[in-house]
Design an enzyme around this catalytic site. Structure first.
Site, mmCIF file in Angstrom:
data_model
loop_
_atom_site.group_PDB
_atom_site.id
_atom_site.type_symbol
_atom_site.label_atom_id
_atom_site.label_comp_id
_atom_site.label_asym_id
_atom_site.label_seq_id
_atom_site.Cartn_x
_atom_site.Cartn_y
_atom_site.Cartn_z
ATOM 1 N N ARG A 122 31.563 20.275 21.594
ATOM 2 C CA ARG A 122 32.211 19.785 20.372
ATOM 3 C C ARG A 122 32.587 18.316 20.537
ATOM 4 O O ARG A 122 33.754 17.953 20.566
ATOM 5 C CB ARG A 122 33.393 20.671 20.040
ATOM 6 C CG ARG A 122 32.896 21.924 19.340
ATOM 7 C CD ARG A 122 33.972 22.893 19.061
ATOM 8 N NE ARG A 122 33.638 23.676 17.880
ATOM 9 C CZ ARG A 122 34.391 24.664 17.422
ATOM 10 N NH1 ARG A 122 35.510 24.974 18.021
ATOM 11 N NH2 ARG A 122 34.029 25.333 16.356
ATOM 12 N N GLN A 127 28.778 16.894 15.974
ATOM 13 C CA GLN A 127 29.499 17.547 14.872
ATOM 14 C C GLN A 127 28.558 18.158 13.846
ATOM 15 O O GLN A 127 28.818 19.237 13.326
ATOM 16 C CB GLN A 127 30.436 16.548 14.198
ATOM 17 C CG GLN A 127 31.840 16.687 14.748
ATOM 18 C CD GLN A 127 32.820 15.723 14.117
ATOM 19 O OE1 GLN A 127 32.455 14.923 13.251
ATOM 20 N NE2 GLN A 127 34.054 15.787 14.548
ATOM 21 N N ASP A 130 27.501 21.722 14.725
ATOM 22 C CA ASP A 130 28.560 22.665 15.074
ATOM 23 C C ASP A 130 28.472 23.921 14.191
ATOM 24 O O ASP A 130 29.158 24.049 13.178
ATOM 25 C CB ASP A 130 29.915 21.958 14.916
ATOM 26 C CG ASP A 130 31.077 22.823 15.356
ATOM 27 O OD1 ASP A 130 30.860 24.004 15.682
ATOM 28 O OD2 ASP A 130 32.213 22.310 15.369
ATOM 29 N N SER A 133 31.724 26.099 13.661
ATOM 30 C CA SER A 133 32.618 25.655 12.578
ATOM 31 C C SER A 133 32.050 26.032 11.212
ATOM 32 O O SER A 133 32.789 26.434 10.318
ATOM 33 C CB SER A 133 32.834 24.140 12.643
ATOM 34 O OG SER A 133 33.664 23.826 13.716
ATOM 35 N N TYR A 229 40.649 23.733 22.817
ATOM 36 C CA TYR A 229 40.666 25.180 22.567
ATOM 37 C C TYR A 229 41.926 25.794 23.155
ATOM 38 O O TYR A 229 42.507 25.263 24.111
ATOM 39 C CB TYR A 229 39.464 25.856 23.241
ATOM 40 C CG TYR A 229 38.165 25.688 22.517
ATOM 41 C CD1 TYR A 229 37.915 26.379 21.340
ATOM 42 C CD2 TYR A 229 37.177 24.861 23.026
ATOM 43 C CE1 TYR A 229 36.712 26.237 20.687
ATOM 44 C CE2 TYR A 229 35.967 24.708 22.378
ATOM 45 C CZ TYR A 229 35.743 25.403 21.196
ATOM 46 O OH TYR A 229 34.556 25.268 20.550
#
Ligand code: NAD
Length: 379
Positions: A122, A127, A130, A133, A229
């Site tokens: 990440r 991005q 991802d 997400s 995380y």
């Protein structure tokens, strides 16, 4: 270079790995794309749409597997399909390498290069790749919509001539991507929302969406790893969270749970005793069900009623929104493919941080330490 778009083998899967938009960009880069007939049907893409984008269609799955150089998938291919793949070909998708590494053994043995969308780092440059997400966004939205549909109450505050209806109260556990989307969706429907996350940093985001953040004093415990995380918590810290949650759940109409710790069983946040204290007719929607569930009473893959509380434990909630789930996933995979497709050929630069982070197997060997450890732990 041949890219195969296959029908997903998993019975409850409706998504497709690449949509017709992605075909256009691949053929533009000199690749040939062949689609297994009706692969995109649930996602709103007909064989004709793929043909119009420059792909050809086949009914012969075995031949497609045996000739493809790149096989983008949503879920890892089943063993019998892996055995048909060409040595040196590439499979990329949600391969669950930390949860079920043994399920990839046949492909590893055949010398297939494996990339896991779950392991794409990440970092800013990644991005647009991802996929976690993307799916979390769809899941957070859908959970609230299903819960609102099943709740025997209205969500918004309504003032009518017959009296005032108070707004529904929604409690969201875990304020990562799915949780924040759930908060935003519930707020749009007019609910009053509270949320809890073990990462203090999530508090500001929760408040910016107009929800209340439940603060739990964990005595300055470090709850976040370098990657942002959540860490796995001590039993004592988990218990403090559970007590605060049980108190808030007593008055909630809907509880949406999204808490996960990568590579581990989902943390238990709602004990069965707390479910039994909730009001009859209320709802728990456990988005962590595929990782074991955040609620002790959740039955993964089922919807049950416990003490008058309906508990949803969907195995694959995003498959209920296949059009947009596929659109987002396809863009993520397409962006990843840009890294490895150069002038119509597969070129794998293993020094690239994104490639190195997401590569599970190369040249017949597992090349990711966490996957090797996960395999050892299970043998
Ligand atoms: P996730 O799906 O792994 O977990 C969901 C949420 O559950 C997280 O917010 C986590 O803190 C929370 N959680 C875990 N254990 C808990 C517990 N015991 N009690 C309460 N909450 C608990 O997380 P995610 O949605 O994938 O995102 C995790 C983080 O990564 C967030 O900070 C997010 O903003 C960040 N992120 C960064 C990028 C990037 O590109 N840089 C992209 C997406 C997400």
């Amino acid at each position: 270079m041949l890219v195969a778009i296959l029908k997903e083998a998993r019975a409850d899967e409706t998504r497709v790995a690449l949509t017709p938009d992605a075909v256009k960009s691949l053929t533009g880069k000199g690749a040939k794309v062949v689609v297994e007939s009706s692969a995109g049907l649930h996602s709103g893409a007909s064989d004709g749409d793929y043909e119009a984008a420059g792909a050809s269609i086949t009914g012969n799955r075995a031949e497609l597997l045996a000739t493809a150089d790149v096989v983008p998938v949503v879920n890892a291919l089943p063993e019998e399909d892996q055995e048909k793949l060409k040595s040196g070909s590439v499979m990329i998708g949600f391969l669950r390498p930390l949860d079920d590494p043994a399920a990839l053994s046949a492909a590893v043995k055949r010398g297939v290069t494996l990339f896991s969308m779950e392991l794409v780092p990440r970092i800013t440059r990644a991005q647009s790749m991802d996929a976690l997400s993307s799916m979390a966004t769809v899941a957070g939205y859908k959970a609230v919509i299903v819960a609102a549909d099943h709740l025997p109450k209205l969500f918004p505050l309504l003032m009518t001539a017959a009296g005032t209806i108070p707004p529904a109260k929604v409690l969201v556990l875990g304020a990562g991507v799915a949780g924040l989307q759930a908060i935003a969706t519930a707020r749009r429907l007019g609910a009053v929302v509270e949320a809890y996350d073990v990462r203090a940093a999530a508090g500001e985001q929760v408040k910016s969406l107009g929800a209340k953040f439940i603060e739990v004093d964990l005595g300055g415990l470090q709850t976040e790893d370098k990657g942002g995380y959540a860490k796995e918590l001590s039993p004592e810290a988990l218990e403090l969270g559970r007590q605060a949650i049980a108190k808030a759940a007593k008055t909630a109409d809907v509880v949406i749970t999204t808490a996960q710790v990568p590579g581990r069983r989902a943390p238990l946040m709602i004990a069965t005793a707390a479910v039994e204290e909730m009001r009859p007719g209320s709802i728990i929607f456990d988005l962590a069900a595929p990782a074991g569930g955040n609620c002790e009473a959740t039955k993964p893959g089922e919807t049950i009623v416990h003490h008058g509380v309906t508990i949803f434990g969907p195995a694959n909630i995003v498959a209920e929104m296949p059009v947009h789930a596929s659109m987002l996933y396809s863009r993520n995979v397409s962006n990843f493919l840009q890294l490895i497709v150069k002038n119509g050929e597969v070129v794998i630069d293993r020094a690239d941080e994104i490639i190195a982070g997401s590569c599970v197997a190369f040249g017949g060997e597992i090349v990711n330490e966490r996957v090797t450890a996960a395999l050892k732990a299970r043998s």
